[in-house]
Motif scaffolding. Structure first.
Motif, PDB file in Angstrom:
ATOM      1  N   UNK A  22     -10.031   2.973 -17.726  1.00 47.63           N
ATOM      2  CA  UNK A  22     -10.257   4.314 -18.273  1.00 47.63           C
ATOM      3  C   UNK A  22      -9.310   4.678 -19.408  1.00 47.63           C
ATOM      4  N   UNK A  23      -8.144   4.035 -19.441  1.00 47.39           N
ATOM      5  CA  UNK A  23      -7.170   4.386 -20.467  1.00 47.39           C
ATOM      6  C   UNK A  23      -7.306   3.599 -21.756  1.00 47.39           C
ATOM      7  N   UNK A  24      -8.319   2.751 -21.867  1.00 41.87           N
ATOM      8  CA  UNK A  24      -8.437   1.910 -23.061  1.00 41.87           C
ATOM      9  C   UNK A  24      -9.048   2.657 -24.245  1.00 41.87           C
ATOM     10  N   UNK A  25      -9.879   3.644 -23.965  1.00 41.02           N
ATOM     11  CA  UNK A  25     -10.573   4.341 -25.041  1.00 41.02           C
ATOM     12  C   UNK A  25     -11.725   3.549 -25.617  1.00 41.02           C
ATOM     13  N   UNK A  26     -12.127   2.469 -24.963  1.00 43.27           N
ATOM     14  CA  UNK A  26     -13.225   1.640 -25.451  1.00 43.27           C
ATOM     15  C   UNK A  26     -14.574   2.255 -25.099  1.00 43.27           C
ATOM     16  N   UNK A  27     -15.601   1.858 -25.845  1.00 42.16           N
ATOM     17  CA  UNK A  27     -16.949   2.363 -25.599  1.00 42.16           C
ATOM     18  C   UNK A  27     -17.569   1.648 -24.399  1.00 42.16           C
ATOM     19  N   UNK A  35      -5.329  -5.624 -26.087  1.00 36.91           N
ATOM     20  CA  UNK A  35      -4.324  -4.653 -26.512  1.00 36.91           C
ATOM     21  C   UNK A  35      -4.459  -4.360 -28.008  1.00 36.91           C
ATOM     22  N   UNK A  36      -4.711  -5.398 -28.787  1.00 38.99           N
ATOM     23  CA  UNK A  36      -4.894  -5.204 -30.228  1.00 38.99           C
ATOM     24  C   UNK A  36      -6.118  -4.334 -30.494  1.00 38.99           C
ATOM     25  N   UNK A  63      -7.480  -2.101 -28.382  1.00 33.80           N
ATOM     26  CA  UNK A  63      -7.193  -0.736 -27.903  1.00 33.80           C
ATOM     27  C   UNK A  63      -6.358   0.019 -28.931  1.00 33.80           C
ATOM     28  N   UNK A  64      -5.359  -0.658 -29.506  1.00 32.97           N
ATOM     29  CA  UNK A  64      -4.527  -0.016 -30.531  1.00 32.97           C
ATOM     30  C   UNK A  64      -5.359   0.325 -31.768  1.00 32.97           C
ATOM     31  N   UNK A  65      -6.251  -0.557 -32.107  1.00 39.27           N
ATOM     32  CA  UNK A  65      -7.116  -0.318 -33.270  1.00 39.27           C
ATOM     33  C   UNK A  65      -7.992   0.907 -33.040  1.00 39.27           C
ATOM     34  N   UNK A  66      -8.550   1.018 -31.844  1.00 41.98           N
ATOM     35  CA  UNK A  66      -9.390   2.172 -31.515  1.00 41.98           C
ATOM     36  C   UNK A  66      -8.576   3.454 -31.562  1.00 41.98           C
ATOM     37  N   UNK A  67      -7.335   3.396 -31.101  1.00 44.54           N
ATOM     38  CA  UNK A  67      -6.493   4.592 -31.064  1.00 44.54           C
ATOM     39  C   UNK A  67      -6.149   5.099 -32.457  1.00 44.54           C
ATOM     40  N   UNK A  68      -6.139   4.187 -33.419  1.00 44.88           N
ATOM     41  CA  UNK A  68      -5.772   4.554 -34.798  1.00 44.88           C
ATOM     42  C   UNK A  68      -6.957   5.094 -35.587  1.00 44.88           C
ATOM     43  N   UNK A  69      -8.147   4.922 -35.053  1.00 42.55           N
ATOM     44  CA  UNK A  69      -9.343   5.369 -35.797  1.00 42.55           C
ATOM     45  C   UNK A  69      -9.551   6.882 -35.679  1.00 42.55           C
TER      46      UNK A  69
END
Length: 257
Positions: free
Chosen positions: A157-162, A248-249, A251-257
């Protein structure tokens, strides 16, 4: 006249899907006549899993199961239509063994959740190696299967992925675990079938491989250190770590979008 069983019997969802779902979700009618006292669906499935664990799926048939239960084959059919439906029940049972009933026990950190997911599945495959023989491309979703997916998604749930990406994570982790588990299982089977240890097998090839390395035709192979193929290397930890690094890479990419 007795019922015939489908050839192979190793593909989930290959039987009467409606009947399997009725049995999995407890909506099927209880046999009304002829059951042996003490015979229950739970006992039938547990016994079937025990036979498969000890001797493999090839040893399991409705006739063999009836013998183990001390009942007649036709009595058994009053509970389970056939081996295909029995396989659906067995799969859901072993999937449910390691599951917690409390979602609050799922780690909040998705990395820990992925590690737990992988280690749990690995333990399940080691406890029930016959799972590697099953085609689960069309799994009938029972309570344990759905509970397992729910807990896996809770951990992510904490990944922010679709949505499709979350399912992709689960498939990627499970496929990695299955691949290594299948390799380990094949190694055990090779020793059992040939009577030749891994050490003896590779030692027999050593003179030929040594000449090949000295030929100059395989420079990259020849440059590897002697311990490059050491059996003590933890391929599971290495591979799982790289999967988590890659996620992890993302998830970080999604967080920056």
């Amino acid at each position: 006249m007795t019922k015939s069983e489908p050839a192979g019997g190793t593909t989930t969802g290959s039987g009467d899907i409606a009947r399997s779902l009725d049995l999995l979700w407890g909506t099927g009618e209880r046999p009304s006549r002829g059951p042996k006292p003490g015979l229950t669906l739970d006992r039938i499935v547990a016994t079937a899993v025990g036979v498969a664990d000890a001797e493999g799926l090839d040893a399991l048939s409705m006739r063999r199961l009836a013998t183990e239960l001390g009942t007649g084959t036709m009595t058994l059919y009053r509970y389970v239509p056939g081996k295909a439906e029995l396989l659906d029940l067995m799969l859901d049972r072993v999937q449910g063994e390691p599951l917690t009933t409390d979602a609050s026990e799922v780690p909040e950190d998705w990395r820990s959740a992925v590690e737990g997911m992988a280690h749990t599945y690995r333990a399940t495959l080691r406890a029930h190696p016959w799972l590697l023989k099953i085609n689960q491309a069309r799994t009938v979703l029972g309570p344990s299967a759905l509970r397992g997916l729910e807990l896996a998604l809770t951990g992510l749930r904490g990944t922010g992925l679709a949505g499709p990406e979350l399912i992709g994570v689960i498939i990627t982790v499970n496929s990695f675990v299955e691949g290594l588990a299948r390799t380990e299982n094949h190694a055990v089977e090779a020793v059992r079938e040939t009577g030749l240890s891994d050490a003896a097998f590779w030692e027999g090839q050593h003179p030929y491989l040594e000449r090949a390395m000295l030929s100059g035709d395989y420079p990259h192979m020849a440059s590897l250190p002697e311990n490059a193929f050491a059996s003590g290397f933890d391929h599971f930890a290495f591979g799982l770590g790289r999967i988590i690094d890659g996620l992890d890479a993302l998830v970080r990419q999604r967080a920056e979008q």
